[in-house]
Design a protein around this motif. Structure first.
Motif, PDB file in Angstrom:
ATOM      1  N   ILE A 149    -110.867  15.688  73.665  1.00 31.47           N
ATOM      2  CA  ILE A 149    -111.832  14.658  73.183  1.00 31.47           C
ATOM      3  C   ILE A 149    -112.781  14.487  74.689  1.00 31.47           C
ATOM      4  N   ALA A 150    -113.697  13.802  74.237  1.00 28.92           N
ATOM      5  CA  ALA A 150    -114.804  13.531  75.495  1.00 28.92           C
ATOM      6  C   ALA A 150    -114.299  12.347  76.180  1.00 28.92           C
ATOM      7  N   GLY A 151    -114.715  12.606  77.607  1.00 34.31           N
ATOM      8  CA  GLY A 151    -114.707  11.315  78.626  1.00 34.31           C
ATOM      9  C   GLY A 151    -116.131  11.226  78.999  1.00 34.31           C
ATOM     10  N   TYR A 152    -116.571  10.121  79.497  1.00 37.74           N
ATOM     11  CA  TYR A 152    -117.984   9.683  79.881  1.00 37.74           C
ATOM     12  C   TYR A 152    -117.797   8.858  81.446  1.00 37.74           C
ATOM     13  N   PRO A 153    -117.589   9.592  82.355  1.00 34.94           N
ATOM     14  CA  PRO A 153    -117.722   9.138  83.824  1.00 34.94           C
ATOM     15  C   PRO A 153    -118.677   7.999  84.055  1.00 34.94           C
ATOM     16  N   GLU A 154    -119.999   8.265  83.604  1.00 32.15           N
ATOM     17  CA  GLU A 154    -121.114   7.543  83.867  1.00 32.15           C
ATOM     18  C   GLU A 154    -121.603   6.334  82.637  1.00 32.15           C
ATOM     19  N   GLY A 155    -120.534   6.511  81.743  1.00 35.28           N
ATOM     20  CA  GLY A 155    -120.777   5.609  80.571  1.00 35.28           C
ATOM     21  C   GLY A 155    -121.497   6.483  79.387  1.00 35.28           C
ATOM     22  N   HIS A 156    -121.763   5.881  78.327  1.00 36.00           N
ATOM     23  CA  HIS A 156    -122.178   6.514  77.160  1.00 36.00           C
ATOM     24  C   HIS A 156    -123.696   6.414  77.121  1.00 36.00           C
ATOM     25  N   GLY A 157    -124.434   5.087  77.320  1.00 33.75           N
ATOM     26  CA  GLY A 157    -125.652   5.094  77.312  1.00 33.75           C
ATOM     27  C   GLY A 157    -126.134   3.943  76.306  1.00 33.75           C
ATOM     28  N   THR A 158    -125.215   4.222  75.108  1.00 32.41           N
ATOM     29  CA  THR A 158    -125.482   3.265  73.928  1.00 32.41           C
ATOM     30  C   THR A 158    -124.266   2.450  73.512  1.00 32.41           C
ATOM     31  N   ILE A 159    -123.118   2.846  74.212  1.00 33.94           N
ATOM     32  CA  ILE A 159    -122.246   1.981  73.943  1.00 33.94           C
ATOM     33  C   ILE A 159    -121.433   1.342  75.056  1.00 33.94           C
ATOM     34  N   ARG A 160    -121.191  -0.145  75.055  1.00 35.16           N
ATOM     35  CA  ARG A 160    -120.659  -0.837  76.136  1.00 35.16           C
ATOM     36  C   ARG A 160    -119.327   0.036  76.827  1.00 35.16           C
ATOM     37  N   ASP A 161    -119.502  -0.133  78.146  1.00 36.56           N
ATOM     38  CA  ASP A 161    -117.974   0.358  78.795  1.00 36.56           C
ATOM     39  C   ASP A 161    -116.776   0.035  78.350  1.00 36.56           C
ATOM     40  N   ASP A 162    -116.527  -1.260  77.971  1.00 34.93           N
ATOM     41  CA  ASP A 162    -115.167  -1.916  77.692  1.00 34.93           C
ATOM     42  C   ASP A 162    -115.087  -1.302  76.309  1.00 34.93           C
ATOM     43  N   VAL A 163    -115.827  -0.793  75.438  1.00 34.63           N
ATOM     44  CA  VAL A 163    -115.664  -0.513  73.967  1.00 34.63           C
ATOM     45  C   VAL A 163    -115.288   0.974  74.323  1.00 34.63           C
ATOM     46  N   ILE A 178    -108.753  15.598  77.972  1.00 36.54           N
ATOM     47  CA  ILE A 178    -110.139  14.971  77.994  1.00 36.54           C
ATOM     48  C   ILE A 178    -111.026  16.011  78.814  1.00 36.54           C
ATOM     49  N   ILE A 179    -111.974  16.270  78.234  1.00 39.00           N
ATOM     50  CA  ILE A 179    -113.071  16.975  79.044  1.00 39.00           C
ATOM     51  C   ILE A 179    -114.538  15.952  79.294  1.00 39.00           C
ATOM     52  N   THR A 180    -114.750  15.832  80.612  1.00 40.66           N
ATOM     53  CA  THR A 180    -115.615  14.951  80.801  1.00 40.66           C
ATOM     54  C   THR A 180    -117.107  15.689  80.507  1.00 40.66           C
ATOM     55  N   GLN A 181    -117.955  14.620  79.959  1.00 39.31           N
ATOM     56  CA  GLN A 181    -119.605  14.886  79.838  1.00 39.31           C
ATOM     57  C   GLN A 181    -120.164  15.207  81.258  1.00 39.31           C
ATOM     58  N   LEU A 182    -121.217  15.765  81.338  1.00 44.34           N
ATOM     59  CA  LEU A 182    -121.980  16.158  82.731  1.00 44.34           C
ATOM     60  C   LEU A 182    -121.966  14.950  83.558  1.00 44.34           C
ATOM     61  N   CYS A 183    -121.699  14.988  84.830  1.00 40.67           N
ATOM     62  CA  CYS A 183    -121.629  13.956  85.922  1.00 40.67           C
ATOM     63  C   CYS A 183    -122.031  14.616  87.134  1.00 40.67           C
ATOM     64  N   PHE A 184    -123.086  14.317  87.630  1.00 38.02           N
ATOM     65  CA  PHE A 184    -123.608  15.113  89.018  1.00 38.02           C
ATOM     66  C   PHE A 184    -123.138  14.317  90.353  1.00 38.02           C
ATOM     67  N   ASP A 185    -122.259  13.397  90.201  1.00 34.60           N
ATOM     68  CA  ASP A 185    -121.602  12.841  91.256  1.00 34.60           C
ATOM     69  C   ASP A 185    -120.313  12.812  91.317  1.00 34.60           C
ATOM     70  N   ARG A 202    -102.414   9.127  80.897  1.00 37.87           N
ATOM     71  CA  ARG A 202    -101.829  10.323  81.479  1.00 37.87           C
ATOM     72  C   ARG A 202    -102.438  11.798  81.167  1.00 37.87           C
ATOM     73  N   THR A 203    -103.330  11.674  80.051  1.00 40.31           N
ATOM     74  CA  THR A 203    -103.872  12.840  79.594  1.00 40.31           C
ATOM     75  C   THR A 203    -104.748  13.656  80.456  1.00 40.31           C
ATOM     76  N   PRO A 204    -104.337  14.940  80.749  1.00 39.87           N
ATOM     77  CA  PRO A 204    -104.925  15.845  81.832  1.00 39.87           C
ATOM     78  C   PRO A 204    -106.572  15.606  81.614  1.00 39.87           C
ATOM     79  N   ILE A 205    -107.311  15.762  82.441  1.00 41.55           N
ATOM     80  CA  ILE A 205    -108.885  15.780  82.630  1.00 41.55           C
ATOM     81  C   ILE A 205    -109.312  17.046  83.142  1.00 41.55           C
ATOM     82  N   ARG A 206    -110.295  17.400  82.266  1.00 42.81           N
ATOM     83  CA  ARG A 206    -110.933  18.672  82.662  1.00 42.81           C
ATOM     84  C   ARG A 206    -112.379  18.017  83.168  1.00 42.81           C
ATOM     85  N   VAL A 207    -112.902  18.515  84.303  1.00 47.78           N
ATOM     86  CA  VAL A 207    -114.063  17.875  84.838  1.00 47.78           C
ATOM     87  C   VAL A 207    -115.504  18.860  84.278  1.00 47.78           C
TER      88      VAL A 207
END
Length: 296
Positions: A149-163, A178-185, A202-207
């Protein structure tokens, strides 16, 4: 391209800890996954440049639909690769179509999927988001060896962070990674990962980070997506384009080094790297091999 420079963090935890971090980074790069787009030339590029032990994910584009993605994933598996198609929930009509997709994948030996909501303005049918499709797969008994599934370290842009955070927490009940979307920081990604861990995830995260791609190839990829899809692609990758105009252009090395120390930390939920190749698999693979040679 210049060889990557590795400089273990020099603190008071000694050379053994530095060696562990170096070994962990090498392992993360050795087990990296690659993401490719379902273009006509993709299969040949993968066969020519990507070792069979590199797992692949195949993006879904709205212009080409799910068929191109599933078809490429099936062909890659027949060629000896491990390939996970992106299943974009908003492009699936109903449970009957989902069942047909799952059956085709499983009968073809595809045992991994990556489930996303997708960017379609309106859902094609019964699945408005990734969670609803994940639940349907589970309820209907369509089991895969690995579900991402996708993870969003910088948020989604159109969906609130808490949601987003609540949806991610619920999706992890069905997911293996979890595979994160692009984040340059790197710091942003690491803080996000720690928040998840603190919340009990505890789900493993791929950056996720861009591979070693050049400006011209990225422009060609965006042009090949179709007008509407390309506009959304350019909007989502604007930060990447901007970096190409900095002195020296974009290189993934800084991000790799920024995350590398944390991968080796005991109890870390970071499980490795996912490289968005934008179909420059040759350049990305050369870059990865240079890192592995340096670290060895």
């Amino acid at each position: 391209m210049a060889s990557p420079h590795w400089s273990p963090r020099s603190d008071d935890d000694g050379p053994s800890a530095a060696s562990r971090r170096k070994a962990a980074l090498a392992e993360a790069l050795r087990n990296a996954t690659y993401e490719v787009l379902p273009f006509r030339s993709t299969e040949d590029k993968v066969l020519d440049h990507v070792p069979q032990d590199v797992p692949l994910t195949v993006t879904t584009t709205e212009a080409r639909g799910l068929e191109a993605t599933v078809d490429l994933a099936v062909r890659l598996v027949k060629n000896g690769y491990t390939a996970a198609p992106h299943l974009a929930a908003r492009l699936v009509r109903d449970r009957a179509e989902l069942g047909e997709l799952a059956a085709r994948l499983q009968e073809s030996g595809v045992d991994r999927v990556f489930v996303i909501g997708g960017d379609a303005a309106e859902p094609a049918g019964d699945f408005p988001d990734a969670l609803s499709l994940l639940a349907a797969l589970d309820e209907d008994g369509h089991a895969f060896a690995n579900v991402g599934i996708a993870g969003y370290p910088e948020g989604h842009g159109t969906i609130r962070d808490d949601v987003m955070e609540e949806a991610l927490r619920r999706k992890t009940g069905y997911a293996d990674e979890i595979i994160t979307q692009l984040c340059f920081d790197a710091g942003t990604t690491l803080r996000w990962a720690r928040r998840l861990q603190a919340a009990g995830v505890r789900t493993p995260i791929r950056v996720g980070l861009p591979g070693a791609i050049n400006r011209q190839k990225l422009v060609r990829v965006s042009a090949g997506l179709g007008l509407g899809q390309s506009a959304r692609f350019l909007a989502k990758q604007s930060a990447l384009f901007w970096r190409f105009f900095l002195p020296g252009g974009y290189r993934p090395d800084k991000l790799v080094r920024g995350v590398g120390d944390q991968i080796a930390c005991p109890g870390s939920n970071l499980g490795g790297f996912h490289l968005f190749t934008f179909n420059d698999v040759a350049g990305t693979e050369r870059w990865r091999q240079r890192w592995l040679t340096r670290l060895s």
